[in-house]
Design an enzyme around this catalytic site. Structure first.
Site, PDB file in Angstrom:
ATOM      1  CE  LYS A 101      -4.247  -3.807   3.312  1.00 45.38           C
ATOM      2  NZ  LYS A 101      -4.866  -2.697   2.492  1.00 45.38           N
ATOM      3  CB  SER A 112      -0.942   0.084   1.097  1.00 45.56           C
ATOM      4  OG  SER A 112      -1.430   1.329   1.386  1.00 45.56           O
TER       5      SER A 112
END
Length: 463
Positions: free
Chosen positions: A288, A282
């Protein structure tokens, strides 16, 4: 660049409007058929020489010229011109520029209608066989993964309605996709066999008065036979529809696989860790790890479905034989082929690098009262009617769920109160491992049945 005279322009007194030319042209995408187009022309001119329509010298000039044009295309030295409309006119005009008026004899006993039909069949047949091989490669990968996890008998929760249903072997899960991919491969091979017919020689729609040898050109191009009807040969695109249908079904299977991998890779499930090489991060959240390959594979299924529906809509209203609508047949086939080519390769790379967490999957399989059916089956084996056993165990699940326990946590007294044949020893003996081993019907998840399925699948793959 100057606009030269159209190869079809004899009866026209006015130049084509510029916007019409732009709207009409297909060279922006059908230049991809250049190799197939020149192969078709080489077969056609050779046949024209064999039956005496062209002289040996004319055949040699045209053949040499076509090979030179092909060399330019392969080298990236070819100028694709919009005013020449499509791949066929670009190649023929370039041939004329190179060898002069004798190039015009190439089109004897041939129309652009059978020319485009043979080019497109050649491409689609080759695409179908290529996707069959790529599907086979992924099938082999999934089969190898099934074998790998069979040895340790890794257990996975099986789901219905996305609710924990019954425990299964992870290998059994892999084999479900092996079965789907085997059928997918078969669909591509079946489609390739049915489209293995050459339209060349159908001419515009009615055949030709020239003494052509359609069997010779079909054989030269690697087709099993010529098409039996000239109207059908130039006017039908069901071969492309069948290819797109096989693509759509394969895409649906890959999308289902993608959906499961996306779920299994979440923090909430935690069943798998996808490889870094096939995930992304991300731009704002450093923690992420996004399953982009699977999400794109799932999303691209929509465009593959759309390509099938698009061509179905095009052909449903076209009368025989050729209509310009059929220019819309190619881009969807190209797109579906390209999309699936990369998705199949990515999954063949990604699946062996995906890590399954056996402790997590086993624990998940034990939750959700996944062995409830086994308790009911135990009672049924003791002579209790299954519907009665089902009701008894349903009541026990209610007792356990209201107190936050599993069936094997219930007391001896609670179990006996539900039915005199039940006790704590019975409940604790019905583990997820025993549940898996007990499902020994043909095609079931018992280890020996999965091993049998793997061995049979290997035999079919290697045959």
């Amino acid at each position: 660049m100057t606009q030269d005279k159209k190869l079809w322009g004899g009866r026209f007194a006015e130049a084509t409007d510029g916007l019409v030319e732009l709207f009409n042209a297909s060279v922006g995408f059908d230049q991809r058929l250049a190799e197939q187009d020149i192969r078709g022309s080489l077969a056609h001119v050779a046949m024209l020489g064999q039956v005496g329509i062209l002289t040996a010298d004319e055949v040699a000039q045209i053949t040499d010229g076509l090979n030179a044009v092909l060399a330019d295309i392969r080298a990236g030295n070819f100028e694709w011109r919009l005013d020449r409309e499509d791949v066929h006119m670009n190649v023929e005009a370039a041939l004329r520029d190179r060898i002069g008026p004798v190039a015009g004899k190439l089109h004897t006993a041939r129309s652009r209608n059978d020319q485009v039909a043979v080019d497109f069949r050649l491409f689609t047949k080759e695409a179908a066989l290529d996707l069959a091989e790529k599907t086979r490669a992924l099938r082999a990968v999934m089969l190898a993964e099934a074998g790998k996890y069979l040895e340790s008998e890794v257990i996975l929760p099986g789901y219905t309605h996305l609710q924990v249903a019954q425990p299964i072997l992870l290998s059994h899960w892999f084999m479900a996709y092996v079965a789907m991919l085997e059928r997918d491969e078969g669909r591509f091979r079946d489609a390739a066999e049915r489209m293995d017919e050459s339209p060349l020689g159908s001419s515009a729609l009615a055949g030709t008065p020239w003494p052509v040898d359609r069997h010779a050109t079909a054989s030269a191009l690697g087709f099993a036979r010529p098409t039996a009807n000239s109207l059908d040969g130039v006017g039908s695109r069901d071969f492309a529809l069948e290819f797109l249908s096989a693509c759509a079904i394969l895409s649906a299977h890959l999308s289902r696989l993608s959906e499961e991998l996306i779920l299994y890779s979440t923090f909430e499930f935690g069943f798998i860790t996808l490889p870094d090489s096939h995930t992304t991060g991300s731009s704002i959240m450093p923690q992420k790890k996004n399953p982009d390959v699977s999400e794109l594979a799932r999303g691209k299924a929509g465009r593959v479905f759309g390509n099938l529906m698009g061509l179905l809509t095009v052909v449903k209203g076209t009368p025989l034989a050729y209509n310009k609508d059929l220019q819309e047949d190619k881009e969807g086939v190209f797109d579906s082929y390209d999309t699936l080519s990369i998705v199949l390769r990515l999954y063949a790379e990604m699946m062996p690098k995906t890590v399954w967490h056996a402790d997590v999957t086993r624990a998940a399989a034990a939750r959700g009262y996944s062995t409830a059916t086994d308790v009911a089956d135990f009672l049924a084996r003791q002579g209790v009617p299954f519907r009665e056993a089902h009701e008894v165990v349903g009541g026990l699940v209610g007792v356990a769920s209201r107190s936050g326990r599993q069936l094997w946590d219930l007391t001896d007294a609670e179990l006996r109160a539900a039915h005199p044949l039940l006790n704590a020893e019975v409940a604790q003996s019905l583990t997820v491992e025993e549940s898996v081993r007990g499902r020994a019907s043909f095609g079931g998840t018992a280890p020996h049945r999965v091993r049998e399925a793997i061995e049979q699948a290997r035999t079919r793959l290697n045959s």
